[in-house]
Write a protein that holds these residues in place. Structure first.
Motif, mmCIF file in Angstrom:
data_model
loop_
_atom_site.group_PDB
_atom_site.id
_atom_site.type_symbol
_atom_site.label_atom_id
_atom_site.label_comp_id
_atom_site.label_asym_id
_atom_site.label_seq_id
_atom_site.Cartn_x
_atom_site.Cartn_y
_atom_site.Cartn_z
ATOM 1 N N LEU A 278 0.998 -1.117 -0.068
ATOM 2 C CA LEU A 278 -0.097 -0.070 -0.180
ATOM 3 C C LEU A 278 0.944 1.355 0.065
ATOM 4 C CD1 LEU A 278 -2.858 0.641 0.219
ATOM 5 C CD2 LEU A 278 -2.858 0.830 2.494
ATOM 6 N N GLN A 279 1.949 1.199 0.861
ATOM 7 C CA GLN A 279 2.698 2.396 0.943
ATOM 8 C C GLN A 279 3.392 2.694 -0.564
ATOM 9 O OE1 GLN A 279 2.585 0.898 4.055
ATOM 10 N NE2 GLN A 279 2.184 3.060 4.598
ATOM 11 N N ASP A 280 3.693 1.811 -1.403
ATOM 12 C CA ASP A 280 4.222 2.054 -2.758
ATOM 13 C C ASP A 280 3.164 2.564 -3.501
ATOM 14 O OD1 ASP A 280 6.101 0.452 -1.951
ATOM 15 O OD2 ASP A 280 5.571 -1.512 -2.856
ATOM 16 N N GLN A 281 1.834 2.234 -3.230
ATOM 17 C CA GLN A 281 0.727 2.849 -4.124
ATOM 18 C C GLN A 281 0.463 4.497 -3.518
ATOM 19 O OE1 GLN A 281 -2.582 0.090 -3.640
ATOM 20 N NE2 GLN A 281 -0.689 -1.617 -4.440
ATOM 21 N N LEU A 282 0.394 4.574 -2.275
ATOM 22 C CA LEU A 282 0.335 5.871 -1.785
ATOM 23 C C LEU A 282 1.386 6.923 -1.719
ATOM 24 C CD1 LEU A 282 -2.342 4.840 1.057
ATOM 25 C CD2 LEU A 282 -2.619 6.350 -0.904
ATOM 26 N N GLY A 283 2.553 6.184 -1.655
ATOM 27 C CA GLY A 283 3.971 6.860 -1.439
ATOM 28 C C GLY A 283 3.959 8.048 -2.270
ATOM 29 N N THR A 284 3.579 8.021 -3.695
ATOM 30 C CA THR A 284 3.717 8.868 -4.742
ATOM 31 C C THR A 284 2.850 10.215 -4.264
ATOM 32 O OG1 THR A 284 3.336 7.118 -5.958
ATOM 33 C CG2 THR A 284 4.043 9.074 -6.985
#
Lengths: 427, 230
Positions: A278-284
Motif C-alpha cells: 500500500l505504501q508503494d501505491q500511496l507513497g507518490t
C-alpha cells in the motif's frame, strides 16, 4: 543574579519599548503563522490520506501479479500471449494471469504468511425490489480493511450469509431511502456465467460506504457473497480458464520492518512476481504533498529569517539604549555571562511571544477555514483541511525560539563585552 | 594602628600603546585606613577618575598593586572581582543611572538582585534602606517621577543596600543645586561617621573635599599634595 531573576528581567526588558518590540513580535508572528498554517495543511491532507488508506487495503498485505517479462525494453510491440487477461485498472491494462500453480509457488516463498487469489467478479447489475437495474463493480475485501461508513457496519467476513456494503451514491437510484434505512435491506446482484446465461443472487446490505478520495467506487462483498458470485460466474467455464486470477493478496509480517518487506519483495521478484504494498501505491501522493508543504514551509522560513534580522536590529537598539544600565550592573558585579543571558533571553522572549501568538492565530484560522472548507469540499467527507499535530506545533515554537536566540547572540555579545567604565563615562 | 583597608603601591595606568599611549597614573602610593573618608581632587584629565576606577576594581592597573583587606587584588579572578564589587562596594555617580521605568524599590534592590538574594529578602532590605533615607513612601513610585535630590537619595540607598565597606562617589553633588547637594553630603558623611563606611569621593569641589578626613590633590597622574582635615 538568579536564573529566575534573569528570565523575569528579560521578560520585563523585552516590553520596555512597547512599540518597537510589538513590531518585531509582529514580524515573528507572520512567519510563525505562515509556517504553522502550511504545516497544518500538510498534516491535514496527509492525515486524511492515511485515514483513507485503511479503506483501500491494510498494511500487511501485498498485491502480487505475475511479472510482465515480455514487455519489450525498447518500447516496441510486445508479442501476443494467450495467457493475458484483463487486469484491474484502466481499460486496456493487461497482465499475465496467475494460475493455481502460481498461487502455490507464491505460498512457498519464504515470508509469505498467506496467499489469497483475488477472485475476479464482474457483476452485470444490481437491483433493489422491482426498481431499475444499475451497473456495479465489486471489489475484494481484505481482512483488517475499513471502509468509511455512513451507516451500518463493515461486512462480516466469516458470515455464512452473503453481505454487501454499497456506496452512498447507490442509495437514491436503488430507492433505498436514507443510509440508515438501507441497512438490512436485500438487493439482487446479477452475473453472466460461462455459458452466457445471466444468473442472480441476493445479498443483505449491511453498510453504506461514504465516498472517499481513494476508496473504491464499487460494492464490498463478504467472502460468502464473493464466493457465490465467483461460483455462479465460473459455471460452464472450462476448468483451465476458471482458475485464473489477475492478482493475489499476500499477507506478510509488516512488523518485521522495511528491510524484511523489501527482502520478501525481492524473493517474489526472483520467483517471477511483482509485489506492491500500500505504501508503494500511496507513497507518490504523500511525497507530492510533502514536497508542496516543504516549498511552502521554505517561504515561511524565509519570513522567519527576515524576522530574525528584525530581532537583531531591535536588540542592538536596546543594547545601545541600555549602555549605561549595563555598565552600572557590571560595575555592581554582574558577570558578562549574565549580561549575555539577559539579552539573549530577551530575544527568546520576543520569539516565544511572536510564535505562540502566530501558532494560536493559525489554529484559530484553521478552525475557521475547516468550517468553510467542510462546505466547499463536501465531496471529501472526513477531511480536516488544516490539522495541527502537537509535535509540529511545539517544533514551530521551539524552532522560532532557536532562531530568535541565534539572532540575539550578536547584540548580547556586544552587551556582554561592554566595559563598565566607558559605559559610565559622561564627560 | 589597624592595617589599612586599601593599600596602593606604585600604581601605574597607561591607556593605549606605542607613541599614542597616554600615561594617566605615573606611580602612586596610598593607604586608606578603615573608616576613613577620602577626597580625590583634581582637574579633569588629572587622573582622579582613573584612580577611583582602579580603587573600585573596575579596571586593572598597568603595574603596581592594590591590596584590599590584605588581599592582592591582581590575583582575584573576574568572578571574585565581581563578587567583591557587589558585596564590598557601593557606587554613587554624578548621573543617577536609575532605570526610569522601574520602581524605586526595584532600582534600590538591583545590587541584591545581582547578588542572587531571594525576592522577599530584597524587598525587606530595600524598604529598610529607603526608610533610612526617608524615602519609604516612594518605594512604589517610578524612579522617573522623583526630584533630583530624591533620585540621588535613591542612588545612595542603592549604594547602601548591600552594607558595603566602601562607597565610591564620583561627583555626587555635581548634578544638584546647593541646598539638595548639602543634604546629600550630610547623608554621606553621616553614614561615614555612624556606620564606619569608608568614603572615597572624587570631586573638583574643594568645599566638599574639605569635609573629608583627607584630601588628595592629583595632578598629571601624581599626588601633588595631601591635606588632612583638622
Amino acid at each position: 543574579m538568579r536564573a529566575a531573576d534573569v528570565v523575569t528581567s528579560a521578560f520585563r526588558n523585552a516590553f520596555r519599548s512597547r512599540l518597537r518590540t510589538s513590531l518585531t513580535v509582529l514580524a515573528i508572528f507572520i512567519g510563525a503563522f505562515t509556517l504553522s498554517l502550511t504545516n497544518g495543511l500538510g498534516t491535514g491532507i496527509n492525515r486524511y490520506i492515511d485515514d483513507t488508506v485503511a479503506s483501500v487495503g491494510v498494511d500487511d498485505v501485498m498485491t502480487v501479479t505475475k511479472a510482465d517479462e515480455d514487455a519489450p525494453a525498447d518500447g516496441g510491440p510486445a508479442e501476443y500471449d494467450p495467457n493475458r487477461i484483463a487486469a484491474d485498472g484502466p481499460p486496456g491494462t493487461t497482465t499475465t494471469a496467475l494460475t493455481d500453480d502460481d498461487i502455490e509457488t507464491i505460498a512457498d516463498v519464504d515470508g509469505v504468511q498467506a496467499v489469497e487469489p483475488v477472485k475476479e467478479v464482474s457483476t452485470d447489475y444490481v437491483q433493489h425490489g422491482d426498481g431499475d437495474r444499475y451497473q456495479l463493480s465489486v471489489s475484494q475485501f481484505v481482512p483488517g480493511m475499513k471502509v468509511e461508513l455512513a451507516a451500518g457496519a463493515q461486512v462480516d467476513l466469516d458470515a455464512a450469509d452473503p453481505q454487501v456494503v454499497l456506496p452512498e451514491s447507490y442509495l437514491e437510484p436503488l430507492a433505498l431511502g436514507s443510509a440508515a434505512d438501507a441497512v438490512g435491506q436485500t438487493v439482487v446482484l446479477a452475473v453472466t456465467d460461462g455459458t452466457g446465461t445471466q444468473v442472480t443472487t441476493e445479498a443483505e446490505v449491511v453498510g453504506i460506504a461514504e465516498p472517499g478520495v481513494i476508496s473504491m467506487a464499487g460494492a464490498v462483498p463478504n467472502d460468502a457473497l464473493a464466493q457465490t458470485l465467483h461460483d455462479l460466474q465460473a459455471e460452464g467455464v472450462p476448468a483451465a480458464q476458471a482458475a485464473r486470477y489477475a492478482q493475489a493478496s499476500v499477507t506478510f509480517d509488516a512488523a518485521a520492518g522495511e528491510e524484511a518487506t523489501e527482502a520478501l519483495r525481492d524473493r517474489l521478484a526472483d520467483a517471477g512476481y511483482t509485489a506492491s504494498t500500500l505504501q508503494d501505491q500511496l507513497g507518490t501522493i504523500t511525497s507530492v504533498i510533502d514536497a508542496i508543504v516543504l516549498v511552502l514551509n521554505g517561504f515561511a522560513v524565509i519570513a522567519l529569517v527576515a524576522a530574525g534580522i528584525g530581532i537583531v536590529n531591535t536588540l542592538f537598539m536596546a543594547v545601545q539604549e541600555r549602555t549605561r544600565e549595563v555598565g552600572l550592573m557590571k560595575a555592581m558585579g554582574l558577570s558578562s555571562a549574565r549580561v549575555f543571558a539577559l539579552f539573549s533571553i530577551e530575544a527568546v522572549v520576543i520569539g516565544l511571544v511572536g510564535s505562540a501568538l502566530g501558532v494560536l492565530a493559525a489554529i484559530g484560522v484553521g478552525q475557521l477555514v475547516g468550517g468553510v472548507a467542510g462546505d466547499l469540499l463536501a465531496n471529501l467527507p472526513g477531511l480536516t483541511l488544516i490539522a495541527f499535530d502537537p509535535v509540529t506545533v511545539a517544533a514551530v515554537v521551539l524552532g522560532v525560539m532557536a532562531i530568535a536566540f541565534l539572532a540575539g547572540t550578536l547584540p548580547a555579545l556586544r552587551a556582554a563585552r561592554q566595559d563598565p567604565i566607558s559605559s559610565l563615562r559622561y564627560e | 594602628m589597624a592595617p589599612p583597608l586599601i593599600s596602593v603601591h606604585d600604581l601605574h595606568k597607561t591607556y593605549g600603546s606605542g607613541p599614542g599611549a597616554f600615561e594617566a597614573l605615573k606611580g602612586l602610593d596610598l593607604d586608606i585606613a578603615q573608616g576613613e573618608s577620602l577626597a580625590i581632587v583634581g582637574k579633569s584629565g588629572s587622573g582622579k577618575s582613573t584612580l577611583m576606577h582602579l580603587l573600585a576594581l573596575l579596571d586593572r592597573p598597568t603595574s603596581g598593586s592594590i591590596t584590599l583587606d590584605g588581599t592582592d587584588t591582581s590575583r582575584l579572578s573576574a568572578k571574585q572581582l565581581n563578587r567583591t564589587r557587589n558585596g564590598a562596594f557601593g557606587f554613587v555617580f554624578q548621573q543617577f543611572f536609575l532605570n526610569a521605568q522601574a520602581s524605586v524599590l526595584d532600582n534600590v534592590t538591583l545590587p541584591l538582585k545581582i547578588a542572587g538574594v531571594p525576592r522577599r529578602e530584597r524587598t525587606a532590605r530595600g524598604l529598610a534602606a529607603l526608610a533610612q533615607l526617608e524615602l519609604d513612601d516612594k518605594a512604589g513610585n517610578r524612579a522617573n517621577d522623583l526630584s533630583g535630590g530624591q533620585k540621588q537619595r535613591v542612588v545612595i540607598a542603592r549604594a547602601l543596600i548591600n552594607r558595603p565597606r566602601v562607597i565610591f562617589a564620583d561627583e555626587p553633588t555635581g548634578n544638584l543645586d546647593t541646598a539638595t547637594g548639602a543634604v546629600v553630603e550630610d547623608i554621606l558623611f553621616d553614614l561615614n561617621e555612624r556606620q564606619g563606611i569608608n568614603l572615597v569621593v572624587v570631586t573638583h569641589d574643594e568645599e566638599l573635599a574639605s569635609r573629608c578626613d583627607r584630601s588628595l590633590y592629583i595632578r598629571d597622574g601624581r599626588i601633588a599634595r595631601a591635606e588632612v582635615a583638622a
